[in-house]
Structures are given as structure tokens and as C-alpha cells.
Design a protein around this motif. Structure first.
Motif, PDB file in Angstrom:
ATOM      1  N   THR A  22       0.855  -1.187   0.000  1.00  0.00           N
ATOM      2  CA  THR A  22       0.000   0.000   0.000  1.00  0.00           C
ATOM      3  C   THR A  22       0.892   1.239   0.000  1.00  0.00           C
ATOM      4  O   THR A  22       2.102   1.149   0.259  1.00  0.00           O
ATOM      5  N   ASP A  23       0.309   2.404  -0.245  1.00  0.00           N
ATOM      6  CA  ASP A  23       1.085   3.649  -0.200  1.00  0.00           C
ATOM      7  C   ASP A  23       1.700   3.856   1.178  1.00  0.00           C
ATOM      8  O   ASP A  23       2.829   4.324   1.300  1.00  0.00           O
ATOM      9  N   ARG A  29       8.992   2.215   3.825  1.00  0.00           N
ATOM     10  CA  ARG A  29      10.228   1.680   3.242  1.00  0.00           C
ATOM     11  C   ARG A  29      11.006   2.746   2.475  1.00  0.00           C
ATOM     12  O   ARG A  29      12.227   2.815   2.539  1.00  0.00           O
ATOM     13  N   LEU A  30      10.281   3.564   1.722  1.00  0.00           N
ATOM     14  CA  LEU A  30      10.957   4.577   0.907  1.00  0.00           C
ATOM     15  C   LEU A  30      11.517   5.732   1.727  1.00  0.00           C
ATOM     16  O   LEU A  30      12.431   6.413   1.282  1.00  0.00           O
ATOM     17  N   ALA A  31      10.991   5.937   2.927  1.00  0.00           N
ATOM     18  CA  ALA A  31      11.495   7.024   3.774  1.00  0.00           C
ATOM     19  C   ALA A  31      12.976   6.848   4.056  1.00  0.00           C
ATOM     20  O   ALA A  31      13.750   7.815   3.992  1.00  0.00           O
ATOM     21  N   LEU A  32      13.387   5.624   4.336  1.00  0.00           N
ATOM     22  CA  LEU A  32      14.802   5.376   4.613  1.00  0.00           C
ATOM     23  C   LEU A  32      15.666   5.611   3.378  1.00  0.00           C
ATOM     24  O   LEU A  32      16.731   6.214   3.459  1.00  0.00           O
ATOM     25  N   LEU A  33      15.209   5.132   2.231  1.00  0.00           N
ATOM     26  CA  LEU A  33      15.959   5.328   0.989  1.00  0.00           C
ATOM     27  C   LEU A  33      16.067   6.809   0.645  1.00  0.00           C
ATOM     28  O   LEU A  33      17.144   7.302   0.313  1.00  0.00           O
ATOM     29  N   VAL A  37      19.506   9.133   0.146  1.00  0.00           N
ATOM     30  CA  VAL A  37      19.896   9.803  -1.097  1.00  0.00           C
ATOM     31  C   VAL A  37      19.644  11.303  -1.049  1.00  0.00           C
ATOM     32  O   VAL A  37      19.985  12.020  -1.975  1.00  0.00           O
ATOM     33  N   GLY A  38      19.013  11.779   0.018  1.00  0.00           N
ATOM     34  CA  GLY A  38      18.804  13.209   0.182  1.00  0.00           C
ATOM     35  C   GLY A  38      17.643  13.766  -0.606  1.00  0.00           C
ATOM     36  O   GLY A  38      17.633  14.939  -0.955  1.00  0.00           O
ATOM     37  N   GLY A  39      16.648  12.936  -0.882  1.00  0.00           N
ATOM     38  CA  GLY A  39      15.474  13.392  -1.614  1.00  0.00           C
ATOM     39  C   GLY A  39      14.238  13.365  -0.748  1.00  0.00           C
ATOM     40  O   GLY A  39      14.160  12.607   0.215  1.00  0.00           O
ATOM     41  N   PRO A  40      13.253  14.195  -1.065  1.00  0.00           N
ATOM     42  CA  PRO A  40      12.013  14.217  -0.302  1.00  0.00           C
ATOM     43  C   PRO A  40      11.193  12.928  -0.506  1.00  0.00           C
ATOM     44  O   PRO A  40      11.182  12.353  -1.590  1.00  0.00           O
ATOM     45  N   LEU A  41      10.518  12.505   0.530  1.00  0.00           N
ATOM     46  CA  LEU A  41       9.717  11.290   0.482  1.00  0.00           C
ATOM     47  C   LEU A  41       8.595  11.390  -0.549  1.00  0.00           C
ATOM     48  O   LEU A  41       8.324  10.430  -1.265  1.00  0.00           O
ATOM     49  N   ASP A  42       7.958  12.561  -0.661  1.00  0.00           N
ATOM     50  CA  ASP A  42       6.857  12.680  -1.609  1.00  0.00           C
ATOM     51  C   ASP A  42       7.313  12.439  -3.043  1.00  0.00           C
ATOM     52  O   ASP A  42       6.588  11.849  -3.846  1.00  0.00           O
ATOM     53  N   LEU A  45       7.767   8.610  -3.423  1.00  0.00           N
ATOM     54  CA  LEU A  45       6.467   7.952  -3.593  1.00  0.00           C
ATOM     55  C   LEU A  45       5.901   8.209  -4.985  1.00  0.00           C
ATOM     56  O   LEU A  45       5.347   7.310  -5.618  1.00  0.00           O
ATOM     57  N   ALA A  46       6.052   9.439  -5.464  1.00  0.00           N
ATOM     58  CA  ALA A  46       5.558   9.764  -6.797  1.00  0.00           C
ATOM     59  C   ALA A  46       6.304   8.957  -7.848  1.00  0.00           C
ATOM     60  O   ALA A  46       5.695   8.408  -8.768  1.00  0.00           O
ATOM     61  N   ALA A  47       7.611   8.857  -7.719  1.00  0.00           N
ATOM     62  CA  ALA A  47       8.394   8.079  -8.681  1.00  0.00           C
ATOM     63  C   ALA A  47       7.968   6.621  -8.654  1.00  0.00           C
ATOM     64  O   ALA A  47       7.823   5.982  -9.699  1.00  0.00           O
ATOM     65  N   ASN A  48       7.711   6.095  -7.480  1.00  0.00           N
ATOM     66  CA  ASN A  48       7.266   4.711  -7.349  1.00  0.00           C
ATOM     67  C   ASN A  48       5.934   4.496  -8.067  1.00  0.00           C
ATOM     68  O   ASN A  48       5.781   3.560  -8.838  1.00  0.00           O
TER      69      ASN A  48
END
Length: 65
Positions: A22-23, A29-33, A37-42, A45-48
Motif C-alpha cells: 500500500t502507499d 520503506r521509501l522514507a529510509l531510501l 539519497v537526500g530526496g524528499p519522500l513525496d 512515492l511519486a516516482a514509485n
């Protein structure tokens, strides 16, 4: 070249947060990545989501490599 980069980013996002999540689960999971890498979580998620749809241009829009 841009499509190759988008594909690589998409593969990374899908490795970390596969389509079956789910989102909310993907965000965890993506928050850690994104932090590493120094990118915003939003944007992560959008890229995913966009990579799942096959729209490479939107997958890269606003991301910092």
C-alpha cells in the motif's frame, strides 16, 4: 539517456517498495531510501507510482539524482 535513468530509478524504487504494498507501507520503506539519497519522500512515492504506470517522464519529474 533520460529514459535509462528513469528506468534505473524505477527499478530501485520497486526493489525497495514493490507494487504489492500500500502507499502507507511503501512510504515506510521509501522514507529510509529517500533519507539516504537526500530526496524528499513525496518525490520518492511519486516516482514509485509513476514507474508502476510506465510513465518515465513523470517518474523523473522533480527528482534530484
Amino acid at each position: 539517456m533520460l529514459k535509462a535513468i528513469a528506468h534505473a530509478i524505477g527499478e530501485l524504487m520497486l526493489d525497495v517498495a514493490p507494487a504489492c504494498l500500500t502507499d502507507q507501507e511503501a512510504a515506510g520503506r521509501l522514507a529510509l531510501l529517500c533519507e539516504q539519497v537526500g530526496g524528499p519522500l513525496d518525490q520518492g512515492l511519486a516516482a514509485n507510482r509513476y514507474v508502476l504506470s510506465g510513465d518515465c517522464r513523470r517518474a523523473l519529474y522533480g527528482t534530484v539524482l
